[in-house]
Each structure stands twice: as C-alpha cells, then as structure tokens.
Design a protein around this motif. Sequence first.
Motif, short mmCIF file in Angstrom:
data_model
loop_
_atom_site.label_atom_id
_atom_site.label_comp_id
_atom_site.label_asym_id
_atom_site.label_seq_id
_atom_site.Cartn_x
_atom_site.Cartn_y
_atom_site.Cartn_z
N VAL A 155 39.58 -65.16 57.61
CA VAL A 155 40.75 -66.01 57.76
C VAL A 155 42.02 -65.23 57.45
O VAL A 155 42.06 -64.46 56.49
CB VAL A 155 40.68 -67.24 56.83
CG1 VAL A 155 41.94 -68.09 56.95
CG2 VAL A 155 39.45 -68.08 57.12
N LEU A 157 46.15 -65.94 56.85
CA LEU A 157 47.22 -66.91 56.68
C LEU A 157 48.44 -66.41 57.45
O LEU A 157 48.80 -65.25 57.36
CB LEU A 157 47.58 -67.07 55.21
CG LEU A 157 46.48 -67.53 54.25
CD1 LEU A 157 47.02 -67.60 52.83
CD2 LEU A 157 45.93 -68.88 54.68
N GLN A 171 47.07 -66.21 67.90
CA GLN A 171 46.07 -67.22 68.28
C GLN A 171 45.08 -66.65 69.30
O GLN A 171 43.88 -66.91 69.24
CB GLN A 171 46.78 -68.46 68.83
CG GLN A 171 47.47 -69.27 67.74
CD GLN A 171 48.51 -70.24 68.29
OE1 GLN A 171 48.81 -70.25 69.49
NE2 GLN A 171 49.09 -71.05 67.41
N SER A 180 39.77 -66.76 62.15
CA SER A 180 40.54 -68.00 62.04
C SER A 180 41.94 -67.74 61.50
O SER A 180 42.13 -66.85 60.67
CB SER A 180 39.82 -69.00 61.12
OG SER A 180 38.54 -69.30 61.61
N ARG A 182 45.10 -69.64 59.49
CA ARG A 182 45.44 -70.79 58.66
C ARG A 182 46.96 -70.82 58.54
O ARG A 182 47.56 -69.90 57.98
CB ARG A 182 44.76 -70.68 57.30
CG ARG A 182 44.77 -71.96 56.48
CD ARG A 182 43.90 -71.79 55.24
NE ARG A 182 42.47 -71.66 55.59
CZ ARG A 182 41.52 -71.27 54.74
NH1 ARG A 182 41.85 -70.95 53.48
NH2 ARG A 182 40.27 -71.19 55.13
N LEU A 199 46.03 -72.65 49.64
CA LEU A 199 45.45 -72.21 50.91
C LEU A 199 44.57 -70.97 50.75
O LEU A 199 43.78 -70.64 51.64
CB LEU A 199 46.56 -71.92 51.93
CG LEU A 199 47.37 -73.13 52.40
CD1 LEU A 199 48.56 -72.67 53.23
CD2 LEU A 199 46.50 -74.08 53.20
N CYS A 204 40.02 -65.45 52.73
CA CYS A 204 41.36 -65.08 53.23
C CYS A 204 41.59 -63.58 53.11
O CYS A 204 41.45 -63.00 52.03
CB CYS A 204 42.44 -65.83 52.46
SG CYS A 204 42.50 -67.59 52.82
#
Length: 451
Positions: A155, A157, A171, A180, A182, A199, A204
């Motif tokens: 992930v 951020l 994206q 992913s 976030r 978060l 992450c």
Amino acid sequence: MIYPYIPHTDEDRKIMLEAIGLSSMEELFSGLSEDILLSDSVPISHGRTEDEVQRMIDSIAQRNVRGIPFLGCGCYDHIIPSTVEALSSLPSFVTAYTPYQAEMSQGLLQAIYEFQSMICEITSMDVANASLYDGANAASEAASLMVGAKRHASVVLVSSTLHPFTLQVLQTWAKGTGKSLRIVKEKDGVVDLSLLSSLLDSTCAGLIVQSPNRYGLLESYEGVAEILHEQKALFAISNDPLSLAMQKSPGQWNADIAIGDTQSLGLPLAFGGPSCGFMAVKEALLRKLPGRLVGLTEDGKGRKGFTLTFQAREQHIKRERATSNICSNQALAALMTTIHLSSLGWDGMLEAANQSYAKAHYLAYHLAQLPGMTLVWDKPFWCEFPLVFSDSKRLRKFMQELRNEGIFAGVRLSTLTRKVKDELVLLVAVTEKRSREELELYLAAARRVMK
C-alpha cells in the motif's frame, strides 16, 4: 524539376523479389486471407512539394490562438535565456542523445552528471538519477521504490492534493502492479496530516505529497517523516524545483525521496510537453534508484571520465530483479534544464522565484477585492492561487471576456479533475515573465467583467 520522394523504384522491387524467389508483390502477400485485404486502392493523394507542405503547415499554425498566459497547473511560462536553445541544439549534444558508449558521449555524460549534482543541491538530497519522463512518471517510480524497499508492503499513501494527472498515473500504476493506493484526504486546500497515523499500518510502504499542491498552495510537513519512519515507511515530496529557492527542500523536511518536474527550469510550454522528471534520494536508497545514473571516475592515467553506473535496469540484468522497467531518460530536456540553471545560478533562481511570488500575490490581492470571486483558503502560496467564483456562469463569462482581450485567465480545475466540487475553481499562475503592464491589463479586464 521537383520529383516526389520514392523509397523504392520498380527496379528495386524487382531485384528484392527475385532475391527471395518471387515474381510479384501479389505473390508476396498471397498467404494473406482475402477478408483482410483491401478491395480498393488506398486513397492517398499525390505528393506535395516542400514549399506546398510548408505553406499548408503555416496555414494550420495560423489557427492557433495566442495570448498572455496566466496558465499553470503543472506547466508554466517562465523566462528562458537564449543560451538554452543555442547550446542544447549543438550537433555534439543532439547526436549523442543516448550515451551507451561512454567514450563517444563524454560531453553529454558530463552534462547529465551536472544535472544530477544540481538536482541534489536544490533538493538537499544525496544522489539523483539522470532524469525521468515527467513529474507524474517520477511519482509512480517513487511508489515502486517504496514498495520494493519494504518487505511485504503493498500500500502507498498518496495525498489527494497531488496534481490530477499524477493521481491518474499512480492509479494506473497500482492497477498494473496489483498494489493499492490509500488516499489521504485534504482539509482547507492542503493534505490533512492529522489522519496520517490512523492510515498507517504494516502494509504501508510510504507517503507521497506535493508542495506547491494542485491548488498552488504550500504545505507544511513538520513531524511527518518521524511518524512514517517509526513504521519503516518512506516519505516522498513532489516539488516545483524553482519553488525550492524559497520554500523548504525535501531534505530539510527529512524526506527520503524528492521528485518533480523540471519544466519550470528551461523548458518551454510547447503545448504541454515534452517535459523532464527528476528523482533524488538519500544515500541509503542509492541502489534502488530507477533509471540511469552517471558517475565520475578516473582512468589508469588519472584522467577524469564519466560513465553510466549502478545500472539496475531491465536491459542489463534479469527482469525480475530490476528496480524499474524504465528504459531511457529525458536527456535533451535534462540538458536544457542544466544549461538554464547554469545560466541563472542560485541568485538567478532566487530572483525568478521572488518575482513570481511577488507578482502572484499582487494580482491575488487585487482580484480578491472584486465581487463574485474569493481566495477561499487563507493558506500560503507561491506563484499560483485558486480563485473560487460564486457561480459557473460568471466564471465562464470571466474566462471568455479575458480571452477576447488576448488574456488566458487561468486553468479551470474541473477540466482536469472532472469533479463537480472543482467547477468553480480557477487556478491563476503568475511567473516572473509577466510584466507590470500585463498584470494591470488583467486587473482592468477583470474589473470590467466583475463589476
């Protein structure tokens, strides 16, 4: 007599067909099924002379609308010294575009080395690569580096105040890699860092932010690096490099990665491109840096030389071990940035940044006095600011009336984001290139329209 350019004569074709044992072009394509062959000839008109083509191109170019640009949102009209075009167009630079053979490209390799050194100095980072395709590409490469630097991370951020195109590229990157994103939401025009701790988790890899952001606003990242590093996550900041003459650099915020686009340093608007991305990192991430890196070395006789080094790219090693699949760099655009920075120096950069700041604030102050438009967020900005209109009809009228007077009033944010919440936001950019007369012309037109 002027003849059209013919790549192969009938005699050329006959010789080539005989060499492969065929007698005609029809026989060459006989293996193709009838349903994919054209039944009629291709409708191509007869050739044109060079003069006819030039006149045709000139007539098309006349349809371009010229005016005084107060446009920004990632592409800005700055003063570019004449040395940039004069030196970057030298044959010794243009023909040595791809420096695979170091012994053939010492001049270009040295220029790239200087580019890397200047990017490090501007960003306060330890090492920079030889440029990337553009700022959005640099963000995706930063995301890849983050994920590759932390085991089991999936992930990244990202601030919602990144440039809309950068978010779109990220994206696409996430979709293609199975990772992913976030999103960290915004508050009052800047990223809401109070949400950061909630978060963050073990999956992450890091955080990507931008200053000046999509609204032109400057953001503060006090204490952000410490929060991220506690979770073994990395911190990347995207900047307009010219703004770093005035605001704190990524290194001063204790960021791990500095990214951005050098368009504001020597690259013309050129209808939106090409541009040049940059990426610089702390020394600990040196071997994870994507793309090219030029190093300085010495030969057996003690003579200095430049060469590509640390090439952990997919052309040179097993693809699955590559840090990135980027195959090249924006060598010519990076060269133009290098010449631009060499011409300006630190004092010139500071002067350009200060003038952009002062002129933007002058225009923003006077526009804010007019009815129907406001500077909605009381936040610091550099050379670009968001005007929020009371209704879309008034915004459209404002842009059209100023365009009728030869002024491009700004960029309507919704044309980039396609979001309803941005429909009333006009981003106005003012650089050191805009004269006092042009600013007054803008204000006079605005007062007539908004009275």
